[in-house]
Write a protein that holds these residues in place. Structure first.
Motif, PDB file in Angstrom:
ATOM      1  N   THR A   6      -6.451 116.167  -3.445  1.00 24.76           N
ATOM      2  CA  THR A   6      -5.118 115.930  -3.971  1.00 24.76           C
ATOM      3  C   THR A   6      -4.854 114.436  -3.882  1.00 24.76           C
ATOM      4  N   THR A   7      -4.254 113.889  -4.921  1.00 27.68           N
ATOM      5  CA  THR A   7      -3.907 112.476  -4.914  1.00 27.68           C
ATOM      6  C   THR A   7      -2.535 112.296  -5.533  1.00 27.68           C
ATOM      7  N   ILE A  22       3.428 109.317   8.688  1.00 27.78           N
ATOM      8  CA  ILE A  22       3.806 110.339   7.701  1.00 27.78           C
ATOM      9  C   ILE A  22       2.851 111.528   7.786  1.00 27.78           C
ATOM     10  N   PHE A  23       1.552 111.242   7.828  1.00 29.91           N
ATOM     11  CA  PHE A  23       0.549 112.308   7.858  1.00 29.91           C
ATOM     12  C   PHE A  23       0.684 113.159   9.121  1.00 29.91           C
ATOM     13  N   LEU A  24       0.927 112.509  10.258  1.00 27.77           N
ATOM     14  CA  LEU A  24       1.117 113.283  11.497  1.00 27.77           C
ATOM     15  C   LEU A  24       2.345 114.180  11.409  1.00 27.77           C
ATOM     16  N   SER A  25       3.366 113.752  10.660  1.00 27.16           N
ATOM     17  CA  SER A  25       4.580 114.568  10.535  1.00 27.16           C
ATOM     18  C   SER A  25       4.341 115.817   9.696  1.00 27.16           C
ATOM     19  N   THR A  26       3.373 115.768   8.772  1.00 25.61           N
ATOM     20  CA  THR A  26       3.114 116.927   7.918  1.00 25.61           C
ATOM     21  C   THR A  26       1.907 117.752   8.375  1.00 25.61           C
ATOM     22  N   ALA A  27       1.074 117.210   9.244  1.00 25.75           N
ATOM     23  CA  ALA A  27      -0.154 117.903   9.666  1.00 25.75           C
ATOM     24  C   ALA A  27       0.088 119.312  10.206  1.00 25.75           C
ATOM     25  N   PRO A  28       1.117 119.548  11.036  1.00 27.07           N
ATOM     26  CA  PRO A  28       1.319 120.912  11.543  1.00 27.07           C
ATOM     27  C   PRO A  28       1.516 121.959  10.436  1.00 27.07           C
ATOM     28  N   LYS A  29       2.016 121.537   9.290  1.00 26.87           N
ATOM     29  CA  LYS A  29       2.223 122.452   8.162  1.00 26.87           C
ATOM     30  C   LYS A  29       0.907 123.091   7.701  1.00 26.87           C
ATOM     31  N   ILE A  37     -10.331 125.436   5.941  1.00 25.69           N
ATOM     32  CA  ILE A  37     -11.271 125.099   7.006  1.00 25.69           C
ATOM     33  C   ILE A  37     -10.933 123.744   7.598  1.00 25.69           C
ATOM     34  N   ARG A  38     -10.646 122.777   6.723  1.00 26.30           N
ATOM     35  CA  ARG A  38     -10.401 121.415   7.188  1.00 26.30           C
ATOM     36  C   ARG A  38      -9.577 120.666   6.159  1.00 26.30           C
ATOM     37  N   LYS A  39      -8.722 119.770   6.645  1.00 23.22           N
ATOM     38  CA  LYS A  39      -7.992 118.855   5.772  1.00 23.22           C
ATOM     39  C   LYS A  39      -8.161 117.454   6.318  1.00 23.22           C
ATOM     40  N   THR A  40      -8.477 116.522   5.439  1.00 21.05           N
ATOM     41  CA  THR A  40      -8.563 115.112   5.782  1.00 21.05           C
ATOM     42  C   THR A  40      -7.545 114.370   4.932  1.00 21.05           C
ATOM     43  N   GLY A  52      -5.222 114.098   0.022  1.00 27.94           N
ATOM     44  CA  GLY A  52      -5.984 114.858   1.001  1.00 27.94           C
ATOM     45  C   GLY A  52      -7.258 115.420   0.415  1.00 27.94           C
ATOM     46  N   LEU A  53      -8.241 115.577   1.301  1.00 30.41           N
ATOM     47  CA  LEU A  53      -9.479 116.279   0.982  1.00 30.41           C
ATOM     48  C   LEU A  53      -9.453 117.565   1.774  1.00 30.41           C
ATOM     49  N   TYR A  54      -9.618 118.698   1.107  1.00 33.93           N
ATOM     50  CA  TYR A  54      -9.510 120.009   1.743  1.00 33.93           C
ATOM     51  C   TYR A  54     -10.816 120.768   1.549  1.00 33.93           C
TER      52      TYR A  54
END
Length: 104
Positions: A6-7, A22-29, A37-40, A52-54
């Motif tokens: 996603t871009t 910002i990313f840390l604020s949305t990571a728990p979602k 499996i994984r999100k970067t 993000g890369l999922y």
């Protein structure tokens, strides 16, 4: 397995530190999302593109996340509409766990 990227182009550049917050604020979602499996999180070097890369178990599970509500959340958070691209991922090398994953 399926990978998605996603871009979204930001209205104004952000720093790595701003992006991290910002990313840390949305990571728990994204914890415990079925099939994920994984999100970067990603940020371009000039700070103008984020996303993000999922890695997913299946395309159906990936598509279940990218709903109109998810798009609205991203658009509100970053001020721009996201673009989602899908890729086949038949093999993944995971050096952290020292595994080679295959969808066979």
């Amino acid at each position: 397995m399926i990978s998605t990227m996603t871009t979204f182009t930001l209205r104004k550049p952000i720093t790595r530190e701003e992006a991290r917050a910002i990313f840390l604020s949305t990571a728990p979602k994204y914890q415990a999302v079925p099939g994920l499996i994984r999100k970067t999180y990603i940020l371009s070097e000039d700070g103008t593109v984020a996303g993000g890369l999922y890695l997913w178990n299946s395309r159906a599970e990936a598509e279940a996340l990218y709903t109109p509500e998810w798009r609205a959340f991203v658009t509100e958070k970053y001020g721009t509409e996201p673009v989602v691209a899908y890729f086949e991922s038949p093999v993944v090398v995971d050096n952290l766990t020292q595994q080679i994953l295959s969808d066979a």
